[in-house]
Motif scaffolding. Structure first.
Motif, PDB file in Angstrom:
ATOM      1  N   GLY A  76     -10.959  -2.088  11.726  1.00  0.00           N
ATOM      2  CA  GLY A  76     -12.009  -1.832  10.739  1.00  0.00           C
ATOM      3  C   GLY A  76     -11.335  -1.503   9.423  1.00  0.00           C
ATOM      4  N   ALA A  77     -11.998  -0.714   8.603  1.00  0.00           N
ATOM      5  CA  ALA A  77     -11.400  -0.303   7.340  1.00  0.00           C
ATOM      6  C   ALA A  77     -10.321   0.742   7.585  1.00  0.00           C
ATOM      7  CB  ALA A  77     -12.466   0.259   6.409  1.00  0.00           C
ATOM      8  N   VAL A  78      -9.151   0.510   7.015  1.00  0.00           N
ATOM      9  CA  VAL A  78      -8.077   1.499   6.994  1.00  0.00           C
ATOM     10  C   VAL A  78      -7.941   1.963   5.546  1.00  0.00           C
ATOM     11  CG1 VAL A  78      -5.590   1.858   7.219  1.00  0.00           C
ATOM     12  CG2 VAL A  78      -6.851   0.613   8.992  1.00  0.00           C
ATOM     13  N   THR A  79      -8.165   3.249   5.320  1.00  0.00           N
ATOM     14  CA  THR A  79      -8.157   3.799   3.963  1.00  0.00           C
ATOM     15  C   THR A  79      -7.018   4.794   3.816  1.00  0.00           C
ATOM     16  OG1 THR A  79     -10.563   3.560   3.830  1.00  0.00           O
ATOM     17  CG2 THR A  79      -9.510   4.999   2.212  1.00  0.00           C
ATOM     18  N   ILE A  80      -6.135   4.522   2.887  1.00  0.00           N
ATOM     19  CA  ILE A  80      -5.033   5.434   2.587  1.00  0.00           C
ATOM     20  C   ILE A  80      -5.175   5.851   1.127  1.00  0.00           C
ATOM     21  CG2 ILE A  80      -2.531   5.715   2.465  1.00  0.00           C
ATOM     22  CD1 ILE A  80      -2.305   3.672   4.715  1.00  0.00           C
ATOM     23  N   SER A  81      -5.560   7.092   0.941  1.00  0.00           N
ATOM     24  CA  SER A  81      -5.828   7.630  -0.393  1.00  0.00           C
ATOM     25  C   SER A  81      -4.509   7.992  -1.076  1.00  0.00           C
ATOM     26  CB  SER A  81      -6.732   8.856  -0.274  1.00  0.00           C
ATOM     27  OG  SER A  81      -7.019   9.397  -1.538  1.00  0.00           O
ATOM     28  N   LEU A  82      -4.339   7.517  -2.314  1.00  0.00           N
ATOM     29  CA  LEU A  82      -3.083   7.692  -3.040  1.00  0.00           C
ATOM     30  C   LEU A  82      -3.320   8.444  -4.348  1.00  0.00           C
ATOM     31  CD1 LEU A  82      -1.632   4.072  -2.608  1.00  0.00           C
ATOM     32  CD2 LEU A  82      -0.991   6.110  -1.306  1.00  0.00           C
ATOM     33  N   PRO A  83      -3.056   9.767  -4.402  1.00  0.00           N
ATOM     34  CA  PRO A  83      -3.192  10.512  -5.658  1.00  0.00           C
ATOM     35  C   PRO A  83      -2.393   9.836  -6.771  1.00  0.00           C
ATOM     36  CG  PRO A  83      -2.878  12.016  -3.842  1.00  0.00           C
ATOM     37  CD  PRO A  83      -2.661  10.644  -3.286  1.00  0.00           C
ATOM     38  N   GLN A  84      -2.963   9.844  -7.966  1.00  0.00           N
ATOM     39  CA  GLN A  84      -2.357   9.066  -9.045  1.00  0.00           C
ATOM     40  C   GLN A  84      -0.974   9.578  -9.440  1.00  0.00           C
ATOM     41  OE1 GLN A  84      -4.320   9.552 -12.957  1.00  0.00           O
ATOM     42  NE2 GLN A  84      -5.777  10.875 -11.904  1.00  0.00           N
ATOM     43  N   ASP A  85      -0.740  10.879  -9.309  1.00  0.00           N
ATOM     44  CA  ASP A  85       0.591  11.363  -9.657  1.00  0.00           C
ATOM     45  C   ASP A  85       1.607  11.011  -8.571  1.00  0.00           C
ATOM     46  OD1 ASP A  85      -0.741  13.117  -7.957  1.00  0.00           O
ATOM     47  OD2 ASP A  85       0.148  14.932  -8.803  1.00  0.00           O
ATOM     48  N   VAL A  86       1.189  11.067  -7.313  1.00  0.00           N
ATOM     49  CA  VAL A  86       2.098  10.754  -6.209  1.00  0.00           C
ATOM     50  C   VAL A  86       2.520   9.282  -6.257  1.00  0.00           C
ATOM     51  CG1 VAL A  86       2.322  10.647  -3.697  1.00  0.00           C
ATOM     52  CG2 VAL A  86       1.175  12.595  -4.768  1.00  0.00           C
ATOM     53  N   GLN A  87       1.602   8.392  -6.654  1.00  0.00           N
ATOM     54  CA  GLN A  87       1.943   6.967  -6.733  1.00  0.00           C
ATOM     55  C   GLN A  87       3.182   6.718  -7.588  1.00  0.00           C
ATOM     56  OE1 GLN A  87      -1.097   4.009  -7.575  1.00  0.00           O
ATOM     57  NE2 GLN A  87      -2.713   5.403  -6.904  1.00  0.00           N
ATOM     58  N   ALA A  88       3.336   7.511  -8.640  1.00  0.00           N
ATOM     59  CA  ALA A  88       4.424   7.278  -9.593  1.00  0.00           C
ATOM     60  C   ALA A  88       5.679   8.085  -9.288  1.00  0.00           C
ATOM     61  CB  ALA A  88       3.934   7.599 -11.010  1.00  0.00           C
ATOM     62  N   GLU A  89       5.621   8.973  -8.285  1.00  0.00           N
ATOM     63  CA  GLU A  89       6.789   9.785  -7.943  1.00  0.00           C
ATOM     64  C   GLU A  89       7.811   8.948  -7.181  1.00  0.00           C
ATOM     65  OE1 GLU A  89       6.152  13.646  -6.199  1.00  0.00           O
ATOM     66  OE2 GLU A  89       4.157  13.809  -7.129  1.00  0.00           O
ATOM     67  N   SER A  90       9.079   9.315  -7.316  1.00  0.00           N
ATOM     68  CA  SER A  90      10.141   8.588  -6.626  1.00  0.00           C
ATOM     69  C   SER A  90      10.487   9.264  -5.308  1.00  0.00           C
ATOM     70  CB  SER A  90      11.395   8.514  -7.511  1.00  0.00           C
ATOM     71  OG  SER A  90      11.929   9.812  -7.713  1.00  0.00           O
ATOM     72  N   LEU A  91      11.028   8.473  -4.399  1.00  0.00           N
ATOM     73  CA  LEU A  91      11.508   8.999  -3.131  1.00  0.00           C
ATOM     74  C   LEU A  91      12.564   8.062  -2.588  1.00  0.00           C
ATOM     75  CD1 LEU A  91       9.055   8.362  -0.159  1.00  0.00           C
ATOM     76  CD2 LEU A  91       9.024   7.041  -2.276  1.00  0.00           C
ATOM     77  N   VAL A  92      13.380   8.603  -1.672  1.00  0.00           N
ATOM     78  CA  VAL A  92      14.388   7.789  -1.005  1.00  0.00           C
ATOM     79  C   VAL A  92      13.738   7.172   0.227  1.00  0.00           C
ATOM     80  CG1 VAL A  92      16.618   7.778   0.158  1.00  0.00           C
ATOM     81  CG2 VAL A  92      16.265   9.224  -1.850  1.00  0.00           C
ATOM     82  N   VAL A  93      13.749   5.852   0.297  1.00  0.00           N
ATOM     83  CA  VAL A  93      13.057   5.149   1.373  1.00  0.00           C
ATOM     84  C   VAL A  93      14.091   4.574   2.344  1.00  0.00           C
ATOM     85  CG1 VAL A  93      11.431   3.316   1.952  1.00  0.00           C
ATOM     86  CG2 VAL A  93      11.206   4.556  -0.216  1.00  0.00           C
ATOM     87  N   PRO A  94      14.001   4.913   3.632  1.00  0.00           N
ATOM     88  CA  PRO A  94      14.948   4.370   4.612  1.00  0.00           C
ATOM     89  C   PRO A  94      14.867   2.846   4.689  1.00  0.00           C
ATOM     90  CG  PRO A  94      13.696   6.200   5.535  1.00  0.00           C
ATOM     91  CD  PRO A  94      13.047   5.851   4.234  1.00  0.00           C
ATOM     92  N   ALA A  95      15.991   2.204   4.840  1.00  0.00           N
ATOM     93  CA  ALA A  95      16.032   0.741   4.890  1.00  0.00           C
ATOM     94  C   ALA A  95      15.192   0.202   6.046  1.00  0.00           C
ATOM     95  CB  ALA A  95      17.478   0.269   5.011  1.00  0.00           C
ATOM     96  N   GLU A  96      15.174   0.925   7.172  1.00  0.00           N
ATOM     97  CA  GLU A  96      14.422   0.430   8.329  1.00  0.00           C
ATOM     98  C   GLU A  96      12.915   0.422   8.080  1.00  0.00           C
ATOM     99  OE1 GLU A  96      15.769   4.712   9.429  1.00  0.00           O
ATOM    100  OE2 GLU A  96      16.531   2.970   8.305  1.00  0.00           O
ATOM    101  N   PHE A  97      12.443   1.282   7.167  1.00  0.00           N
ATOM    102  CA  PHE A  97      11.019   1.296   6.839  1.00  0.00           C
ATOM    103  C   PHE A  97      10.623   0.020   6.095  1.00  0.00           C
ATOM    104  CE2 PHE A  97       7.498   2.497   3.934  1.00  0.00           C
ATOM    105  CZ  PHE A  97       6.549   2.829   4.888  1.00  0.00           C
TER     106      PHE A  97
END
Length: 642
Positions: free
Chosen positions: A183-204
């Protein structure tokens, strides 16, 4: 990378894998993303899409729409035509941009069709509270408008910190690709979090495969089902959309031909058998054929396959009048398998269950009496539809004639798309389907405005199908004026992308479906006509017809329009117009065919019922009479089918 960039790169590396019999499938789960950008996502998802478009345009293509709800409808249309193997993601800005997706979420979940919604949200840090378009509740400051998605989604999550993204996306796509839970999958993304940086594992970010689960039927359940079928005198199959999503049409045909059991179909199940198959009795229930409903009334065993038993299917629990009737329900979703107090729920993929049933029932066939009943009922209904298609009315044709002409002009592989109003019911009972992909009517939510954006989603899927070496299909949207006015703006999308979408627009100057229902319930078509306002009596029922030119409206959007003139040649001209539209080049953009109809000319009666309550007490004689009829029909309703 930013959270938004991680979202885009992750989605671009997700694949659906599936196996149906000997066929192996692997394809993109999310082939693109829709979005309308505002201050909630322009610097997040918008920036990420632009960056990937610059580096690799094919990695995550961006598609522009005119309304967020319509974008989600395009995703759903695509998902259904691909049999739930693929869908689109939809990004929306904070506030009204996100809440525009609510109807789309409800439609997807109700229809059990996957769509990934990424609505923006207010600042997670609350650094700038209250931001533009933020809802403030003094009793619960952690609630935003996006919490309205919770009851409408099969999965909801909010990424309040960047590191939450990993589990949110993995859990979301698990649901998206699960046929029993989608069905619908909704993932809410706060506008400030969208622009924040993070280290993303290669396997992801590495390519990941999601295998569609197709559970097999339990052997003991199959044995019991086979025993019940052998003991039945008048069995009937009700085939729903689950047959199509399981690619089970071939096994169903084999089962029906071997056993002689007739097959009725729900709205979502149109196409499980060709309309003229000897065992197909057509649509069942409130919008059904007299053939299917006559057989259902006598049936002592119902074999439901892939159906959710909507009230239109059961005629509000009046379709099955045999006091000894029992149910076998085969469904991949337990909720549907256990419905109506079934005697035997089988939680399994429809195709795999039918393979086992075919093996278990070797040599069984229904009696000659049921064979003759099916033949007689089919012959009677076919004659009724022939008369409805061929009887000519002037100066305005009936909707029956319009459906017949459109049906004749389309090729077997072409797809008809519809959703709301009187058209879905008339199409359900009368459309002569020849291809299992040829009928796309959204009727679980029956959402006005779905037709054009949903049709665009189907068209995108048809293009992908043809590009991969599959069948070439035209997509024909049939829509009434009421539904057209709800969401016609996606015609601009078709113009911008030069998508060949054929639209048959039926102008009847009002809400024909609800008008007929209102009249049958004693409310005299109140509030259903498009008329000028009578200020003295405060009514819209008796004024002049509104001077609206919907054909000119479509032309103003850049659409090629063919007008069908009133008169005795209207139906022949319509059939010719569809032929001309089909002959247009594939990249020549949309074509709209405009025709007026008489809303007072009804479709053939299904000899069935739909439970819509009537006022028990009224000063109107028409309502009093309607309540008497309602009480009589209500007396046939069963609380538990068994």
């Amino acid at each position: 990378m930013t959270v938004a960039q991680a979202v885009v790169e992750f989605l671009g590396n997700q694949y659906t894998v599936d196996k149906v019999g000997a066929e192996e499938y692997r394809g993109r789960l999310i082939p693109g993303m829709f979005g309308i950008f505002g201050h909630g996502n322009v610097a997040g998802v918008g920036q990420a899409l632009k960056q990937y478009q610059h580096n690799d345009p094919a990695f995550m293509p961006y598609y522009q729409g005119r309304n967020e709800q319509a974008q989600s409808h395009q995703a759903v249309g695509y998902a259904r035509h691909t049999r739930r193997r693929a869908t689109y993601a939809v990004s929306a800005s904070v506030g009204p941009g996100s809440t525009n997706l609510l109807t789309g979420a409800a439609l997807a979940t109700t229809n059990r069709l996957p769509v990934l919604l990424l609505p923006s949200d207010v600042f997670a840090t609350r650094a700038a509270d209250p931001v533009l378009q933020q809802l403030e509740r003094p009793d619960a400051y952690d609630i935003s408008v996006n919490d309205a998605f919770r009851p409408l989604s099969r999965y909801f999550d909010r990424v309040s910190r960047p590191e939450q993204l990993f589990s949110a996306l993995l859990n979301g796509l698990r649901v998206l690709t699960d046929p029993a839970d989608t069905g619908a999958v909704t993932i809410s993304l706060p506008q400030d979090v969208q622009a924040e940086s993070l280290v993303v594992p290669a396997e992801f970010l590495a390519p990941r495969e999601w295998r569609i689960r197709r559970p097999d039927a339990d052997d003991e359940d199959i044995r019991r089902a086979a025993d019940a079928i052998r003991s039945a005198k008048n069995p009937l199959i009700i085939a729903g959309g689950g047959v199509l999503y399981a690619y089970a049409e071939g096994e169903l045909a084999k089962f029906a031909e071997a056993t002689g059991i007739p097959v009725g179909n729900t709205q979502a199940g149109v196409g499980v058998l060709p309309w003229d198959h000897p065992r197909s009795v057509g649509a069942i229930g409130s919008t059904g054929t007299t053939a299917a409903n006559a057989i259902a009334a006598k049936a002592d065993l119902i074999i439901g396959i892939g159906t959710r038993y909507e009230d239109f299917t059961t005629a509000s629990r009046t379709a099955f009048q045999n006091p000894l009737v029992t149910f076998i329900n085969i469904n991949v979703t337990p909720l549907d398998a256990y419905k109506h107090g079934t005697a035997l729920p089988i939680v399994a993929d429809a195709r795999k269950a039918l393979v086992k049933l075919n093996a278990a029932l070797g040599g069984y066939r229904v009696g000659a009496d049921l064979d003759q009943l099916v033949a007689d009922c089919k012959k009677r209904w076919d004659a009724i539809v022939n008369t409805a298609f061929d009887t000519r009315h002037t100066p305005l044709p009936s909707q029956n004639e319009i459906i017949g002409a459109t049906n004749r002009a389309m090729d077997a592989a072409d797809v008809v798309v519809c959703a709301a109003g009187s058209l879905p019911g008339d199409l359900h009972k009368m459309w002569r389907i020849r291809d299992s992909f040829g009928y796309h009517v959204e009727y679980a939510y029956s959402c006005m405005g779905y037709e054009i954006p949903g049709g665009l989603g189907v068209k995108r899927a048809a293009i992908a199908e043809a590009t991969a070496g599959g069948t070439q299909r035209d997509v024909v949207v049939m829509v009434g004026d009421g539904s057209y006015l709800m969401m016609h703006t996606e015609l601009v999308t078709a113009v911008a992308e030069r998508l060949k979408l054929i639209v048959v627009l039926i102008q009847n100057h009002g809400y024909a479906s609800i008008g007929a229902l209102s009249e049958s319930l004693g409310s005299q078509r109140f509030g259903t006509k498009y008329r000028t306002h009578d200020a003295e009596h405060h009514t819209f029922d008796d004024g002049d017809t509104l001077p609206i030119d919907l054909a000119l409206n479509a032309e103003s959007l850049g659409v090629k329009v063919i007008r069908v003139a009133q008169g005795e040649n209207a139906i022949a001209d319509l059939e010719a117009a569809v032929t001309v539209a089909k002959a247009a080049p594939e990249n020549d953009g949309p074509v709209l065919i405009y025709i007026e109809s008489d809303p007072l000319l009804d479709a053939p009666d299904s000899e069935s019922w739909w439970d819509v309550p009537v006022s028990e007490v009224s000063e109107l004689e028409s309502t009093q009479q309607a309540f008497a009829g309602y009480t009589q029909s209500k007396s046939r309703q069963r609380q538990l089918l068994g």
